[in-house]
Design a protein around this motif. Structure first.
Motif, PDB file in Angstrom:
ATOM      1  N   HIS A  22     -92.141  50.338 -19.228  1.00 17.77           N
ATOM      2  CA  HIS A  22     -91.076  50.530 -18.240  1.00 17.77           C
ATOM      3  C   HIS A  22     -91.526  51.432 -17.109  1.00 17.77           C
ATOM      4  CE1 HIS A  22     -88.634  48.640 -21.345  1.00 17.77           C
ATOM      5  NE2 HIS A  22     -87.672  48.482 -20.420  1.00 17.77           N
ATOM      6  N   ALA A  23     -92.422  52.415 -17.402  1.00 21.65           N
ATOM      7  CA  ALA A  23     -92.898  53.304 -16.344  1.00 21.65           C
ATOM      8  C   ALA A  23     -93.742  52.533 -15.351  1.00 21.65           C
ATOM      9  CB  ALA A  23     -93.705  54.450 -16.950  1.00 21.65           C
ATOM     10  N   LEU A  24     -94.434  51.492 -15.777  1.00 19.22           N
ATOM     11  CA  LEU A  24     -95.300  50.722 -14.907  1.00 19.22           C
ATOM     12  C   LEU A  24     -94.607  49.480 -14.363  1.00 19.22           C
ATOM     13  CD1 LEU A  24     -98.665  50.973 -16.882  1.00 19.22           C
ATOM     14  CD2 LEU A  24     -97.980  52.213 -14.822  1.00 19.22           C
ATOM     15  N   CYS A  25     -93.284  49.356 -14.618  1.00 16.18           N
ATOM     16  CA  CYS A  25     -92.553  48.207 -14.088  1.00 16.18           C
ATOM     17  C   CYS A  25     -92.433  48.317 -12.588  1.00 16.18           C
ATOM     18  CB  CYS A  25     -91.160  48.130 -14.712  1.00 16.18           C
ATOM     19  SG  CYS A  25     -91.166  47.523 -16.402  1.00 16.18           S
ATOM     20  N   ARG A  26     -92.672  47.213 -11.879  1.00 21.18           N
ATOM     21  CA  ARG A  26     -92.541  47.188 -10.421  1.00 21.18           C
ATOM     22  C   ARG A  26     -91.073  47.384 -10.041  1.00 21.18           C
ATOM     23  NH1 ARG A  26     -95.300  44.843  -5.881  1.00 21.18           N
ATOM     24  NH2 ARG A  26     -97.064  44.497  -7.268  1.00 21.18           N
ATOM     25  N   HIS A  27     -90.871  48.211  -9.001  1.00 23.33           N
ATOM     26  CA  HIS A  27     -89.507  48.479  -8.543  1.00 23.33           C
ATOM     27  C   HIS A  27     -89.492  48.491  -7.025  1.00 23.33           C
ATOM     28  CE1 HIS A  27     -85.444  50.015  -8.405  1.00 23.33           C
ATOM     29  NE2 HIS A  27     -85.841  51.005  -7.608  1.00 23.33           N
ATOM     30  N   VAL A  28     -88.646  47.670  -6.430  1.00 17.69           N
ATOM     31  CA  VAL A  28     -88.499  47.586  -4.978  1.00 17.69           C
ATOM     32  C   VAL A  28     -87.143  48.185  -4.620  1.00 17.69           C
ATOM     33  CG1 VAL A  28     -88.385  46.060  -2.983  1.00 17.69           C
ATOM     34  CG2 VAL A  28     -89.961  45.554  -4.854  1.00 17.69           C
ATOM     35  N   ALA A  29     -87.131  49.057  -3.589  1.00 18.27           N
ATOM     36  CA  ALA A  29     -85.896  49.766  -3.225  1.00 18.27           C
ATOM     37  C   ALA A  29     -85.647  49.645  -1.731  1.00 18.27           C
ATOM     38  CB  ALA A  29     -86.006  51.250  -3.599  1.00 18.27           C
ATOM     39  N   VAL A  30     -84.394  49.381  -1.378  1.00 20.97           N
ATOM     40  CA  VAL A  30     -83.906  49.386   0.006  1.00 20.97           C
ATOM     41  C   VAL A  30     -82.631  50.220   0.031  1.00 20.97           C
ATOM     42  CG1 VAL A  30     -84.908  47.146   0.599  1.00 20.97           C
ATOM     43  CG2 VAL A  30     -82.604  47.258  -0.378  1.00 20.97           C
ATOM     44  N   PRO A  31     -82.136  50.641   1.206  1.00 22.75           N
ATOM     45  CA  PRO A  31     -80.918  51.446   1.252  1.00 22.75           C
ATOM     46  C   PRO A  31     -79.714  50.692   0.693  1.00 22.75           C
ATOM     47  CG  PRO A  31     -82.055  51.481   3.364  1.00 22.75           C
ATOM     48  CD  PRO A  31     -82.705  50.426   2.548  1.00 22.75           C
ATOM     49  N   LEU A  45     -84.900  49.020   8.818  1.00 24.36           N
ATOM     50  CA  LEU A  45     -84.618  48.896   7.393  1.00 24.36           C
ATOM     51  C   LEU A  45     -85.836  49.330   6.591  1.00 24.36           C
ATOM     52  CD1 LEU A  45     -82.723  45.502   6.931  1.00 24.36           C
ATOM     53  CD2 LEU A  45     -81.813  47.813   6.709  1.00 24.36           C
ATOM     54  N   PRO A  46     -85.757  50.431   5.846  1.00 29.06           N
ATOM     55  CA  PRO A  46     -86.902  50.846   5.022  1.00 29.06           C
ATOM     56  C   PRO A  46     -86.946  50.075   3.709  1.00 29.06           C
ATOM     57  CG  PRO A  46     -85.147  52.463   4.852  1.00 29.06           C
ATOM     58  CD  PRO A  46     -84.670  51.430   5.846  1.00 29.06           C
ATOM     59  N   CYS A  47     -88.157  49.888   3.212  1.00 29.99           N
ATOM     60  CA  CYS A  47     -88.364  49.240   1.921  1.00 29.99           C
ATOM     61  C   CYS A  47     -89.584  49.883   1.271  1.00 29.99           C
ATOM     62  CB  CYS A  47     -88.585  47.735   2.098  1.00 29.99           C
ATOM     63  SG  CYS A  47     -88.864  46.859   0.527  1.00 29.99           S
ATOM     64  N   ALA A  48     -89.458  50.227  -0.023  1.00 25.29           N
ATOM     65  CA  ALA A  48     -90.548  50.883  -0.747  1.00 25.29           C
ATOM     66  C   ALA A  48     -90.720  50.211  -2.109  1.00 25.29           C
ATOM     67  CB  ALA A  48     -90.246  52.377  -0.917  1.00 25.29           C
ATOM     68  N   VAL A  49     -91.967  50.151  -2.576  1.00 23.01           N
ATOM     69  CA  VAL A  49     -92.268  49.588  -3.885  1.00 23.01           C
ATOM     70  C   VAL A  49     -92.982  50.650  -4.706  1.00 23.01           C
ATOM     71  CG1 VAL A  49     -94.459  48.619  -3.077  1.00 23.01           C
ATOM     72  CG2 VAL A  49     -93.379  47.691  -5.136  1.00 23.01           C
ATOM     73  N   SER A  50     -92.678  50.706  -6.013  1.00 26.87           N
ATOM     74  CA  SER A  50     -93.313  51.667  -6.923  1.00 26.87           C
ATOM     75  C   SER A  50     -93.552  50.996  -8.265  1.00 26.87           C
ATOM     76  CB  SER A  50     -92.419  52.902  -7.089  1.00 26.87           C
ATOM     77  OG  SER A  50     -91.165  52.530  -7.628  1.00 26.87           O
ATOM     78  N   GLY A  51     -94.356  51.644  -9.152  1.00 34.23           N
ATOM     79  CA  GLY A  51     -94.643  51.118 -10.487  1.00 34.23           C
ATOM     80  C   GLY A  51     -95.483  49.873 -10.476  1.00 34.23           C
ATOM     81  N   TYR A  52     -96.295  49.666  -9.438  1.00 31.18           N
ATOM     82  CA  TYR A  52     -97.075  48.443  -9.322  1.00 31.18           C
ATOM     83  C   TYR A  52     -98.508  48.694  -9.802  1.00 31.18           C
ATOM     84  CZ  TYR A  52     -98.472  50.954  -5.119  1.00 31.18           C
ATOM     85  OH  TYR A  52     -98.915  51.916  -4.253  1.00 31.18           O
ATOM     86  N   GLU A  53     -99.238  47.576 -10.038  1.00 34.00           N
ATOM     87  CA  GLU A  53    -100.657  47.616 -10.325  1.00 34.00           C
ATOM     88  C   GLU A  53    -101.415  47.041  -9.131  1.00 34.00           C
ATOM     89  OE1 GLU A  53    -101.590  45.632 -13.977  1.00 34.00           O
ATOM     90  OE2 GLU A  53     -99.859  46.467 -15.026  1.00 34.00           O
ATOM     91  N   GLY A  54    -102.707  47.288  -9.112  1.00 35.88           N
ATOM     92  CA  GLY A  54    -103.510  46.713  -8.048  1.00 35.88           C
ATOM     93  C   GLY A  54    -103.656  47.633  -6.851  1.00 35.88           C
ATOM     94  N   SER A  55    -103.882  47.005  -5.699  1.00 36.77           N
ATOM     95  CA  SER A  55    -104.175  47.741  -4.469  1.00 36.77           C
ATOM     96  C   SER A  55    -103.018  48.673  -4.083  1.00 36.77           C
ATOM     97  CB  SER A  55    -104.437  46.755  -3.330  1.00 36.77           C
ATOM     98  OG  SER A  55    -104.566  47.461  -2.110  1.00 36.77           O
ATOM     99  N   GLN A 135     -93.319  42.144 -14.604  1.00 33.14           N
ATOM    100  CA  GLN A 135     -92.300  43.042 -15.148  1.00 33.14           C
ATOM    101  C   GLN A 135     -91.622  43.776 -14.012  1.00 33.14           C
ATOM    102  OE1 GLN A 135     -94.322  45.574 -17.914  1.00 33.14           O
ATOM    103  NE2 GLN A 135     -94.317  44.075 -19.561  1.00 33.14           N
ATOM    104  N   GLY A 136     -90.334  44.030 -14.156  1.00 37.76           N
ATOM    105  CA  GLY A 136     -89.568  44.773 -13.159  1.00 37.76           C
ATOM    106  C   GLY A 136     -88.943  43.851 -12.138  1.00 37.76           C
ATOM    107  N   ASN A 137     -88.519  44.421 -11.019  1.00 37.96           N
ATOM    108  CA  ASN A 137     -87.939  43.611  -9.950  1.00 37.96           C
ATOM    109  C   ASN A 137     -88.881  43.628  -8.755  1.00 37.96           C
ATOM    110  OD1 ASN A 137     -87.256  46.421  -9.397  1.00 37.96           O
ATOM    111  ND2 ASN A 137     -86.032  45.631  -7.701  1.00 37.96           N
ATOM    112  N   TYR A 138     -88.992  42.503  -8.101  1.00 36.31           N
ATOM    113  CA  TYR A 138     -89.960  42.320  -7.023  1.00 36.31           C
ATOM    114  C   TYR A 138     -89.289  42.231  -5.660  1.00 36.31           C
ATOM    115  CZ  TYR A 138     -93.563  41.691 -10.513  1.00 36.31           C
ATOM    116  OH  TYR A 138     -94.438  41.905 -11.536  1.00 36.31           O
ATOM    117  N   SER A 139     -87.979  42.338  -5.630  1.00 33.87           N
ATOM    118  CA  SER A 139     -87.260  42.278  -4.356  1.00 33.87           C
ATOM    119  C   SER A 139     -85.953  43.062  -4.476  1.00 33.87           C
ATOM    120  CB  SER A 139     -86.967  40.831  -3.955  1.00 33.87           C
ATOM    121  OG  SER A 139     -86.047  40.251  -4.884  1.00 33.87           O
TER     122      SER A 139
END
Length: 634
Positions: A22-31, A45-55, A135-139
Motif C-alpha cells: 500500500h505504501a508503494l501504491c500509485r496515487h494521483v491527486a488534484v484539488p 490545475l495542479p496534479c501530483a503523483v506519488s507511490g510510483y516506481e520507475g523514473s 496498484q493504486g489509482n492512476y488518475s
C-alpha cells in the motif's frame, strides 16, 4: 511454543508485505472541487503523483468531460504525445494557450491562459503506468465551473502629467464592482510604476519598477505597501471605501504631501477572489486601469531665502537692530509649515567679526508660531521675533550690545504639506540666507589688574588670608569692573623611575579653580564650599578677597581677572570685551606653634615605647636561654 512463534512471524511478514504494497501504491491527486473560475482569465490545475516506481520524471495526460458532451472524453494535452490533443484543443496547445508546466518531475500544472465557457466540465489527470504491478489509482478528476466575467473598474479623473508641487495633496478615485452568484470578494490596489537605474542589460535603459502603495485586500483590511508603511502609519496616506451608484464601490486614496519619488505612472487594480473547497483563497479575475502620470516639482528648484539689510551694518551701542528674513518660491497651493531660525557666528571677542567661533541660535519661530531664544535667554526681554507678513519674519534687538556683533543668517526649514509637523518628522528642505555682518561701535576701553598680598606676619593655618586686586579702567563715560578670583593648586612633582636612576618629571600645568566673583552690579558669588570666603570692594578700583580660617587646601597661586562693562545711552550695561589678567600671588601656610609642640611629644612617646619593647624582649630572651641550660644539666 515453537509453533506459536512461527505463526507470529508469518503474520508479521504478511502485515509488512501489505504495508509495503500500500505504501508503494500509485496515487494521483488534484484539488477538491468544484472550482469556480472566470471566463477570459487563466485556469491553473495542479496534479501530483506519488507511490510510483520507475523514473522520477512521470508523464501526465489531461482529459476533459464537457458538461454538454454527454460524458464523452476529450483529450486536452499530454507531456509525451504531441498528437494527443483533440481538435478543439489542437490549435490552442500549439499556440501555448493550453499547456502543461512542471513544478517538479512528479508535479505539474494544466494551464489554460484564457478560459472559455465551453471549457467547463470535469478534468481528469491521468499518469501512464511505470510500475511493475498495477496498484493504486492512476488518475483523479476535478470539476471546473466557468462563470461569466462581471468585474468592472473605472476612474473619475485621470492625471494630466502636469507638474505638481512637492508637498501638494493628491487624491485618486477608482470605482469597481462584481455581480456574481457565487460568494466572491473584491480587492483594490493603488500602485505606481516608475523608472529605476541599474538596467541588467547594461544599455542605460530604465527598468520599470512597480510598487504597491495601499490596498483593501480580499479580507477587507487596509494594507500599506512595503515602501509606504511609515507614511501610512503617520497618517499621510489613506484609503477609504464609499458607496457609489449602481452598487459600485468607490475607493479614494489620498496623499497629504507628495514627495519627489512619488513621480511615476499610477494605476488602480481590482481583483476578484473566491474561497476554494480546500479553504485557500484564489484570484480568479483581475483588471488594471492606468490613471495617468504624476510629475512632482521639487521645492529646491524654486525656494529662495533672503535677509535684509544686505552686506554690512554698523550701529551705535544701544541702537535697535532690525533684521528681516523673506522666503520666496513657496507654492501658494501647498500648505507648508516653516521653522525660521536666526543664527549668529562671531562677536567682538573675535579678531575679526564673524571670523570664527561656533554658530549659535539667537531666536526661532516654530511652525505653530512659538518663539524661543537661544543660549542668551536674557535677550528675550530685550528683543522680539515676529511674523511681519506671509513669508516675512523679523528679528529685533531693542538695544544692541557689543556681544551682538557677528554674522547673522536666516535659516528656514520647510515641512512641505505639513502645517504642524511632529517633532520626529524631518524637514523637507532647509535653506540659509546670505550673511549679514553687524558691527557695533564700541568705546576705546583699556583695563589693567594687579594682585598683591599685603605685608604682615607669616600666614599660618587657621589665620585669615587677604588678597587685594587693584584695577584701572581707561575709557570715556561710565564703566564698571567685574572681578573673578582664581586659584591654581601647587602641583606635586611626578617621580619617574628609569632603569638606573630616579628622575623628577615636571608636573603638568594645573587647571585653575574659580573661587569667587564680584559682578559689575555689586553681586558677589562664592563657588567653593569647604572654606569661608568673602569678597568686597574697598574703593572704586580696589577689590579684596578674604579666606577665613584658612586650611592647607587653601594654599596655591591666586590671580584676579578683571572685565570692563560699559553703559549704553539707555542705561543698560554691556560687556565691552576689554579684559585683563593679573599676576599670580603665591599663598603658603605655615604650621602653628601648637602644631610644632605636638611633634616632639609624639616622637618622644613613640621612642619610649620602642625602647621599652626592646628591653623587655632582650631580658625575656636571656632568661629563657639560662633556664634551658639549667634543665639540660639535670
Amino acid at each position: 511454543m515453537r509453533t506459536m512463534m512461527a505463526s507470529m512471524k508469518a503474520a508479521f511478514f504478511l502485515f509488512l508485505h501489505w504495508v509495503l504494497q500500500h505504501a508503494l501504491c500509485r496515487h494521483v491527486a488534484v484539488p477538491a472541487g468544484p472550482l469556480y473560475r472566470v471566463a477570459g482569465f487563466p485556469l491553473s490545475l495542479p496534479c501530483a503523483v506519488s507511490g510510483y516506481e520507475g523514473s522520477r520524471t512521470q508523464d501526465f495526460e489531461w482529459f476533459l468531460f464537457r458538461d454538454d458532451a454527454a460524458g464523452r472524453q476529450m483529450g486536452v494535452v499530454s507531456t509525451r504525445d504531441k498528437g494527443f490533443p483533440y481538435a478543439p484543443f489542437q490549435a490552442r496547445v500549439t499556440s501555448g494557450e493550453v499547456r502543461v508546466e512542471r513544478d517538479s518531475g512528479d508535479k505539474v500544472r494544466l494551464i489554460i491562459q484564457r478560459l472559455r465557457p465551453d471549457d467547463q466540465g470535469k478534468y481528469e489527470c491521468y499518469t501512464p503506468s511505470t510500475d511493475s504491478s498495477y496498484q493504486g489509482n492512476y488518475s483523479a478528476t476535478v470539476a471546473v465551473k466557468v462563470i461569466p466575467d462581471t468585474l468592472q473598474i473605472s476612474y473619475s479623473r485621470s492625471l494630466t502629467g502636469q507638474p505638481v508641487s512637492e508637498g501638494a495633496s493628491l487624491t485618486l478615485t477608482c470605482s469597481a464592482s462584481i455581480q456574481s452568484e457565487q460568494l466572491t470578494h473584491l480587492s483594490i490596489t493603488f500602485g505606481k510604476r516608475g523608472g529605476a537605474e541599474g538596467s541588467p542589460s547594461g544599455a542605460g535603459e530604465e527598468v520599470s519598477t512597480v510598487r504597491e502603495i495601499i490596498s483593501i485586500d480580499k479580507l477587507l483590511g487596509v494594507v500599506p505597501g512595503r515602501f509606504y508603511k511609515k507614511r501610512y502609519d503617520d497618517g499621510e496616506i489613506t484609503l477609504e471605501k464609499r458607496n457609489g451608484e449602481g452598487g459600485q464601490g468607490v475607493y479614494v486614496m489620498k496623499m497629504t504631501a507628495v514627495q519627489p519619488d512619488d513621480s511615476g505612472s499610477y494605476f488602480c487594480e481590482a481583483s476578484q477572489w473566491i474561497l476554494d473547497p480546500n479553504r485557500s483563497w484564489q484570484k480568479i479575475a483581475q483588471r488594471t486601469l492606468d490613471i495617468g502620470n504624476l510629475t512632482v516639482q521639487q521645492l529646491a528648484e524654486s525656494l529662495r531665502v533672503t535677509s535684509s539689510p544686505t552686506g554690512e551694518v554698523t550701529l551705535q551701542i544701544g541702537s535697535p537692530l532690525i533684521l528681516t528674513c523673506e522666503i520666496l518660491g513657496l507654492p501658494p497651493e501647498v500648505n507648508s509649515g516653516l521653522l525660521v531660525q536666526w543664527m549668529k557666528r562671531g562677536s567682538t571677542s573675535s579678531d575679526s567679526v564673524g571670523a570664527g567661533g561656533v554658530e549659535v541660535e539667537v531666536a526661532q519661530m516654530t511652525p505653530n508660531g512659538i518663539v524661543s531664544w537661544g543660549d542668551d535667554l536674557s535677550r528675550a526681554s530685550g528683543g522680539s521675533m515676529e511674523k511681519a507678513a506671509e513669508g516675512k519674519y523679523s528679528l529685533k534687538l531693542f538695544s544692541a550690545q557689543p556681544a551682538d556683533s557677528g554674522v547673522y543668517r536666516c535659516v528656514v526649514s520647510v515641512y512641505a504639506g505639513r502645517r504642524n509637523p511632529g517633532q520626529s518628522v524631518p524637514a523637507t528642505l532647509t535653506q540659509r540666507s546670505e550673511g549679514v555682518t553687524v558691527n557695533l561701535k564700541t568705546k576705546d576701553v583699556l583695563v589693567t589688574a594687579v594682585a598683591q598680598l599685603p605685608r604682615g606676619p607669616l600666614l599660618k593655618r587657621g589665620s585669615t588670608v587677604t588678597l587685594i586686586c587693584n584695577t584701572t579702567v581707561t575709557t570715556t563715560g561710565p564703566a564698571q569692573v567685574q572681578v573673578h578670583w582664581l586659584r591654581w593648586a601647587i602641583p606635586e612633582p611626578v617621580i619617574k623611575k628609569a632603569p638606573d636612576t630616579v628622575m623628577l618629571k615636571p608636573p603638568a600645568p594645573p587647571e585653575p579653580k574659580l573661587i569667587a566673583s564680584l559682578m559689575y552690579n555689586g553681586v558677589s558669588n562664592i563657588y567653593i564650599n569647604h572654606s569661608e570666603i568673602s569678597i568686597d570692594r574697598l574703593s572704586v578700583n580696589s577689590y579684596r578677597l578674604r579666606v577665613h580660617m584658612a586650611t592647607k587646601d587653601d594654599q596655591g597661586m591666586y590671580a584676579c581677572h578683571a572685565e570692563a562693562w560699559g553703559q549704553d545711552p539707555h542705561g543698560g550695561w554691556y560687556r565691552t570685551g576689554a579684559k585683563a589678567e593679573s599676576n599670580a600671588v603665591n599663598v603658603y601656610l605655615y604650621a602653628r606653634a601648637a602644631d610644632l609642640l605636638l611633634i616632639p611629644l609624639v616622637v618622644g612617646v613613640s621612642s619610649a615605647l620602642f625602647v621599652g619593647i626592646v628591653i623587655i624582649a632582650a631580658v625575656t630572651c636571656c632568661f629563657m636561654k639560662r633556664l634551658a641550660r639549667q634543665r639540660a644539666r639535670k
